[in-house]
Motif scaffolding. Structure first.
Motif, PDB file in Angstrom:
ATOM      1  N   SER A  92     -44.394  -0.382 -57.797  1.00 53.62           N
ATOM      2  CA  SER A  92     -44.314   0.936 -58.440  1.00 53.62           C
ATOM      3  C   SER A  92     -43.879   0.774 -59.893  1.00 53.62           C
ATOM      4  O   SER A  92     -44.504   1.309 -60.810  1.00 53.62           O
ATOM      5  CB  SER A  92     -43.324   1.843 -57.705  1.00 53.62           C
ATOM      6  OG  SER A  92     -43.814   2.173 -56.430  1.00 53.62           O
ATOM      7  N   GLU A  93     -42.801   0.038 -60.096  1.00 58.52           N
ATOM      8  CA  GLU A  93     -42.327  -0.166 -61.465  1.00 58.52           C
ATOM      9  C   GLU A  93     -43.352  -0.962 -62.272  1.00 58.52           C
ATOM     10  O   GLU A  93     -43.590  -0.683 -63.450  1.00 58.52           O
ATOM     11  CB  GLU A  93     -40.970  -0.880 -61.455  1.00 58.52           C
ATOM     12  CG  GLU A  93     -39.861  -0.015 -60.856  1.00 58.52           C
ATOM     13  CD  GLU A  93     -38.475  -0.663 -60.952  1.00 58.52           C
ATOM     14  OE1 GLU A  93     -38.322  -1.650 -61.690  1.00 58.52           O
ATOM     15  OE2 GLU A  93     -37.552  -0.168 -60.276  1.00 58.52           O
ATOM     16  N   ILE A 123     -42.702  -1.994 -52.278  1.00 60.44           N
ATOM     17  CA  ILE A 123     -42.959  -0.640 -52.785  1.00 60.44           C
ATOM     18  C   ILE A 123     -42.347  -0.503 -54.181  1.00 60.44           C
ATOM     19  O   ILE A 123     -42.999  -0.109 -55.134  1.00 60.44           O
ATOM     20  CB  ILE A 123     -42.374   0.437 -51.843  1.00 60.44           C
ATOM     21  CG1 ILE A 123     -43.117   0.403 -50.507  1.00 60.44           C
ATOM     22  CG2 ILE A 123     -42.497   1.817 -52.490  1.00 60.44           C
ATOM     23  CD1 ILE A 123     -42.488   1.273 -49.435  1.00 60.44           C
ATOM     24  N   LEU A 173     -51.175  -0.876 -55.631  1.00 63.86           N
ATOM     25  CA  LEU A 173     -50.141  -0.512 -54.650  1.00 63.86           C
ATOM     26  C   LEU A 173     -49.114   0.434 -55.254  1.00 63.86           C
ATOM     27  O   LEU A 173     -48.747   1.449 -54.655  1.00 63.86           O
ATOM     28  CB  LEU A 173     -49.394  -1.767 -54.196  1.00 63.86           C
ATOM     29  CG  LEU A 173     -49.818  -2.456 -52.933  1.00 63.86           C
ATOM     30  CD1 LEU A 173     -48.966  -3.713 -52.749  1.00 63.86           C
ATOM     31  CD2 LEU A 173     -49.637  -1.518 -51.730  1.00 63.86           C
ATOM     32  N   LEU A 218     -46.628   5.845 -55.914  1.00 61.77           N
ATOM     33  CA  LEU A 218     -46.019   6.871 -56.761  1.00 61.77           C
ATOM     34  C   LEU A 218     -46.880   8.130 -56.865  1.00 61.77           C
ATOM     35  O   LEU A 218     -46.479   9.109 -57.485  1.00 61.77           O
ATOM     36  CB  LEU A 218     -45.808   6.321 -58.183  1.00 61.77           C
ATOM     37  CG  LEU A 218     -44.680   5.315 -58.395  1.00 61.77           C
ATOM     38  CD1 LEU A 218     -44.716   4.776 -59.825  1.00 61.77           C
ATOM     39  CD2 LEU A 218     -43.325   5.960 -58.124  1.00 61.77           C
ATOM     40  N   THR A 250     -49.351   2.293 -57.978  1.00 63.32           N
ATOM     41  CA  THR A 250     -49.942   3.573 -58.376  1.00 63.32           C
ATOM     42  C   THR A 250     -50.046   4.480 -57.148  1.00 63.32           C
ATOM     43  O   THR A 250     -49.719   5.667 -57.201  1.00 63.32           O
ATOM     44  CB  THR A 250     -51.333   3.338 -58.987  1.00 63.32           C
ATOM     45  OG1 THR A 250     -51.205   2.418 -60.069  1.00 63.32           O
ATOM     46  CG2 THR A 250     -51.932   4.640 -59.499  1.00 63.32           C
ATOM     47  N   SER A 271     -46.591  -1.004 -61.905  1.00 59.14           N
ATOM     48  CA  SER A 271     -47.764  -0.191 -62.260  1.00 59.14           C
ATOM     49  C   SER A 271     -47.478   0.593 -63.535  1.00 59.14           C
ATOM     50  O   SER A 271     -48.361   0.823 -64.355  1.00 59.14           O
ATOM     51  CB  SER A 271     -48.146   0.751 -61.116  1.00 59.14           C
ATOM     52  OG  SER A 271     -47.196   1.791 -60.971  1.00 59.14           O
ATOM     53  N   SER A 272     -46.218   0.972 -63.710  1.00 58.37           N
ATOM     54  CA  SER A 272     -45.820   1.707 -64.904  1.00 58.37           C
ATOM     55  C   SER A 272     -45.622   0.764 -66.095  1.00 58.37           C
ATOM     56  O   SER A 272     -46.126   1.019 -67.191  1.00 58.37           O
ATOM     57  CB  SER A 272     -44.521   2.458 -64.592  1.00 58.37           C
ATOM     58  OG  SER A 272     -44.030   3.095 -65.738  1.00 58.37           O
TER      59      SER A 272
END
Lengths: 96, 515, 490
Positions: B313-314, B309, B385, B390, B387, B316-317
């Motif tokens: 998440s990081e 997760i 995942l 979050l 995106t 995707s950013s």
């Protein structure tokens, strides 16, 4: 599985990816299984646990307000896929 | 010459028994001979490497002061920025990206008089555990070329195993140094988060990424870490503490060393040959005076879920910047606009109001096509995942919950390190697998990281050292097995000592494959 | 029959903090450089680069928040606000989400013209974030590429979010004026709207007094407000538009989400801005590249005690110390700190605050406006002006002549004495003045008779005659002496 193809399509817009039909199917199936796996975190009670966003607890890291060197313009623009002598270029943006 | 350790070679370099040009040429020859099969390197510039070696030799001949690496070649994972030299991250997206600056570690290597011999292959944006996700080619395992070298620092590990470089720089976000080190039979250290500057490391997951040394021995890794480590004002997360002289303390013996064996690490899924080798390694430590006790990391079983997760998440950013505007790949704009116009026309003909309303603008389509074409499947999967994890309505359930479990995982470690000095166990649950064996099943691939991800989540240090070879009965040829040792934050000094202690008592780290 | 309604306004103000370098790198924040000459790997989000927070930007933000009476939480952090736009090179803006550096403050606004009673406008939060770059759109829409200049990317901004506490366009304007003034006094920003150092977005709706209670219309965020006048016009327009839409559709806040509209000043209208369904999902999360900031209470108190005197405090002090009106104190304070200091020096040296106030708010300001110059360019020093004010206050010189003297002082850059002698102005000796008056009284029996008969205004004719005999004769003195002489006559 709770994750639908429509959900995946919506996420693909948020993440600015364009997935073809077959790719969407595969992605829906794979993400479904992975999300199914990570759901297990839900079984832990974490009401009183502080989230941990950083690997080390540090704070107050600053730099002084002093001017440093900027890149020469051609170096800044060197990697841009589309540019002119001064600027990066993108297709006309209208009210977006 | 190529079988010798970097520390050993450095001794000869420093007394001018050996020149950097000779040494560099020897490695370049080895690359020329074998990299066609191993495919560890993405870019090698022999002329530049030799020119640099000569310049160092000249300075040494003139009696000028020398940096710590005094002419030793170093290979760099292609996720670390090198000024004026391509840095692709194993991605089509950055196929032609030439950074205008050096990463802090590259600066330090240059200041230490290293010869940068080439940039190594990797899983795209460091996402993967096999180096099969490189957009350019698959690196093979020098021990068995039908198998993967591990990943994402697969090229970095394979070039060491194939004696194509004496020192190598990897990066580790969930095991990407330790697992390929285990798979290729070399030593790989993931330092404590904050020990080595991340400035110039192209981010995968910023709160987990760490650069570290890879080498034949713990002693060589110590030499390299001494150069890499240290506070960097350009990285806010870089720890502002002194760097110990790792090479100085390396041979100090331990008194009353306490090791912890994590009972959760010996469950189902662990290959019997790997388990046997690790248990044998434990005996070696016991024979050297260590005491061993069973410990528990109760939340370690949530490590993979937590990691998959937080890291996506990081990611995707961090990967949002690859949009075809400022650097990197851009889709064929004319074709994209023509496609869009055709879609509009067809929707208009059908009088599909909803379809027209939802039709991408030119800019959004530019982004979406650029990213769809520039990224490979694993990167896309993780962007999706992350995106999702979050996004509104899911962030608390997934992302926030993962951050909380992350703290529980760290607390487990803190408690364990009250009882023991180090935690030891397998680096990976199995020996290197066949190319293509797991590529259709992302979840199976993720589970490979079971033993390594928790160190990244907790921010602690970990090392993988060779501790055996498979018999070859089931695997065809003998394959390396890695022992993972984990230590308290910023305890690399003692961690390297513990690894060196093992290597003084064994010879697994000296084994090399027949190429 | 139309219903009455109240305008409800909250304002989001982005103000550029006055630092030399950007928020997360050391590139210059200077306005107007050639495109893409003030960028580096960090502010263009080049792969591998990392941000480090500018200490001065944080300090300026803290100072402003404290001046706005905000609470300063001990712990604050930075988050990534994610959206795609070509002038946002990282694909996210580093901003603050759930734990801003300050919250729950207020700014008092009052109107010297008394169109509304003094009130406090709540400040919900003020947080520190980075600016985006600039998109240079083609003149002919859609004909050519949009060009991107990233010089401004990463410039430090303080976003100051007010509560929806304003009830009229006038209140909104006064809030903006007072806020801007405070920022200028604090020295945290140049607040130059032309250069984008101060930007305003307005959240507006109306509360209609319906037949069965209050009805709130959907909230609209109005963007593209490039001056305070635009804000006033756009708010007035929006109020009417929202009322008309409500009458037509009956839509209320309950059944319609917040929308974004852009102000078109030439057309005098607001127009809806295109928004995708997903665009509001910013996927905030803590930026792993930056570490939190902890501000101990003692540091907050230290900043607080080091604050300069703020406009509201200066106004009331000027009124108390110099006995001037709230209207005058407002005019003086609006001109800025150097003007206040100038006024105070004139007031102190001349010993007459009221007269000093009249001179600076009328004569001095007139010169500044007429000649389009700043106070620094004004030729007279405060002691020079004070000297003139003192002469007037002491009755040494009469007001009309004093203004002539003032104009001469300004034009020829000289002090009062030199100007007066050049103009031939000298105080008339009292015996000479008495002689002139005696002659006039003797020569004008009719006027004397008129005065004796009670027509005091008849004396006016004598003043003109006195001036002919000696242009420096003070009319007030002439009047007093003549009246005394006439009274003594049988």
């Amino acid at each position: 599985m709770s994750l639908t193809r429509a959900d995946v399509e919506k996420v693909s817009l948020l993440g600015r990816l364009r997935l073809g039909d077959a790719e969407l199917d595969t992605m829906t199936e794979q993400m479904g299984r992975i999300v199914g796996y990570i759901e297990q975190l839900g079984e832990l009670s974490t009401d009183n646990v502080q989230p941990m966003a950083h690997a080390q607890e540090m704070h107050n890291v600053f730099a002084d307000d002093a001017l440093g060197a900027s890149l020469p313009r051609d170096a800044a623009l060197a990697n841009a896929p589309k540019k002119d002598a001064e600027c990066y270029r993108v297709p006309a943006v209208l009210g977006e | 010459m190529l079988a010798r350790s970097a520390t050993d070679l450095l001794r000869d370099l420093s007394v001018r028994k050996l020149s950097s040009v000779e040494l560099t040429q020897a490695y370049l020859d080895q690359i020329k001979l074998y990299d066609g099969q191993v495919k560890a390197f993405l870019h090698v510039d022999p002329a530049a490497a030799l020119a640099r070696a000569k310049e160092i030799d000249d300075r040494r001949a003139a009696g000028k002061p020398m940096g710590k690496l005094g002419g030793l070649p170093v290979a760099i994972k292609d996720v670390i920025c090198t000024k004026g030299q391509k840095t692709t991250c194993g991605s089509k997206m950055l196929e032609n990206f030439v950074p205008p600056y050096d990463a802090t570690v590259v600066k330090r290597l240059k200041e230490a008089d290293a010869v940068l011999i080439g940039k190594t292959n990797m899983d795209e944006f460091a996402m993967g555990g096999s180096t099969e996700n490189s957009a350019f080619f698959k690196t093979t395992n020098p021990w068995d070329k039908s198998r993967v070298p591990g990943g994402s620092s697969g090229g970095a590990a394979a070039c060491l195993a194939a004696s194509m470089a004496p020192l190598s720089i990897g990066t580790d976000t969930g095991g990407s140094i330790r697992q390929p080190a285990a798979f290729c039979g070399v030593t790989g250290l993931k330092p404590t988060y904050g020990r080595v500057s991340r400035y110039g490391l192209v981010a995968f997951a910023s709160s987990l990424d760490q650069i570290g040394p890879m080498a034949a021995t713990a002693e060589d890794a110590a030499l390299l870490l001494e150069v890499l480590a240290g506070h960097d004002p350009l990285d806010s997360t870089s720890a502002n503490i002194p760097t110990p002289e790792y090479t100085k303390s390396l041979s100090q013996p331990f008194q009353g060393l306490k090791l912890g064996l994590v009972k959760e690490h010996f469950g189902p899924g662990l290959d019997p040959e790997v388990e046997a080798a690790v248990r044998e390694a434990v005996k070696v430590y016991q024979s050297l005076g260590a005491t061993v006790k069973d410990i528990s990391l109760p939340h370690s079983k949530y490590g993979i879920a937590t990691y998959y997760i937080i890291a996506p998440s990081e990611a995707s950013s961090n990967l949002a910047r690859y949009d075809g505007v400022h650097y990197g790949y851009r889709t064929d704009e004319k074709q994209m606009l023509a496609e869009l116009a055709a879609e509009r026309k067809s929707l208009e003909a059908k009088q599909d109001e909803k379809g027209l309303k939802n039709l991408d603008t030119a800019l959004i389509r530019l982004y979406r096509k650029t990213r769809a074409e520039g990224f490979g499947p694993e990167v896309k999967r993780r962007i999706m995942l992350g995106t999702y994890a979050l996004s509104a309505g899911y962030a608390d359930k997934y992302y926030l919950q993962a951050l909380k479990v992350r703290r529980l995982i760290r607390s487990d470690y803190d408690a364990a390190f009250q009882e023991v000095d180090f935690i030891i166990g397998p680096t990976a649950p199995n020996p290197p697998f066949k190319i293509g064996e797991k590529s259709g099943d992302p979840l199976a691939m993720y589970l490979e990281d079971l033993y390594t991800v928790t160190a990244n989540l907790a921010g602690i240090a970990g090392i993988s050292i060779p501790c055996g070879l498979t018999s070859g009965k089931t695997t065809g040829s003998p394959l390396p097995i890695g022992l993972q040792i984990q230590a308290r934050p910023f305890d690399e000094d003692r961690l390297l000592r513990a690894a060196a202690m093992f290597q003084r008592g064994t010879d697994w780290h000296t084994k090399r494959p027949n190429l | 029959m139309p219903h009455s309604y109240d305008l409800i306004v909250g304002l989001e103000v982005h103000v550029q903090l006055q630092t030399k370098s950007k928020l997360f790198c050391r590139c210059s924040t200077k306005f107007g450089g050639p495109p893409n000459t003030q960028t580096c790997p960090v502010c263009i989000g080049m792969p591998g680069s990392l941000p480090v927070m500018n200490r001065e930007a944080f300090r300026l933000g803290l100072k402003t928040a404290i001046a706005l009476n905000c609470e300063i939480p001990q712990f604050t952090k930075w988050d990534r606000k994610q959206y795609y736009y070509p002038d946002l090179p990282k694909g996210y803006q580093i901003s603050q989400y759930d734990l801003p550096m300050s919250q729950n403050g207020w700014l008092e606004i009052s109107d010297p013209k008394k169109e509304f009673a003094a009130k406090r406008i709540g400040i919900i939060r003020a947080h520190l974030e980075e600016d985006a770059g600039k998109s240079l759109h083609d003149e002919e829409h859609g004909k050519a590429d949009t060009r991107i200049d990233l010089n401004r990317t990463g410039t430090p901004l303080l976003e100051i979010v007010s509560a929806p506490d304003m009830r009229s366009t006038k209140e909104a304007r006064v809030y903006l004026t007072q806020l801007r003034l405070m920022l200028l006094y604090l020295g945290v920003s140049d607040c130059n709207m032309q250069e984008g150092s101060l930007r305003v977005d307005a959240n507006v709706n109306i509360h209609i007094q319906g037949p069965s209670g209050k009805i709130a219309t959907p909230i609209v965020e109005v963007k593209n407000l490039n001056s305070f006048r635009h804000v006033e016009r756009a708010l007035a327009y929006e109020a009417k538009r929202q009322y008309d839409v409500w009458e037509e559709t009956g839509r209320t806040i309950k059944d319609y989400p917040k929308q974004t509209r852009g102000w078109d000043d030439a057309a005098g209208t607001t127009l809806p801005q295109r928004e995708k369904e997903e665009s509001a999902d910013y996927r905030y999360f803590p930026d792993p590249d930056l570490v939190p900031v902890i501000t101990p209470k003692a540091e907050v108190e230290e900043v607080r005690s080091g604050l300069v005197e703020l406009p509201a405090a200066i106004r009331s002090r000027l009124e108390k110390t110099y006995g001037i009106s709230d209207y005058d104190s407002d005019v003086i304070v609006l001109q800025g700190l150097p003007f206040v200091a100038y006024f105070e020096e004139v007031a102190k040296l001349s010993g007459d605050g009221k007269k000093a106030s009249n001179w600076v708010t009328q004569e001095l300001l007139r010169i500044l406006n007429d000649q389009s110059i700043t106070l620094e360019q004004f030729p007279l020093t405060a002691p020079q002006l004070a000297n003139l004010v003192k002469l007037v206050a002491g009755g040494e010189i009469e007001i009309t002549r004093a203004k002539e003297v003032f104009n001469d002082m300004v034009a020829n850059r000289r002090d009062a004495a030199a100007a007066m002698s050049a103009l031939g102005i000298a105080k008339v000796d009292s015996s000479e003045l008495e002689n002139i008056c005696k002659e006039l009284v003797a020569a004008n029996p009719k006027i004397v008779a008129d005065v004796k008969a009670g027509k005091q205004q008849a004396i006016g004719a004598l003043l003109g005659q006195a001036k002919k005999r000696n242009p420096n004769a003070n009319p007030n003195e002439v009047r007093r002496i003549c009246l005394e002489l006439i009274a003594k006559m049988p």
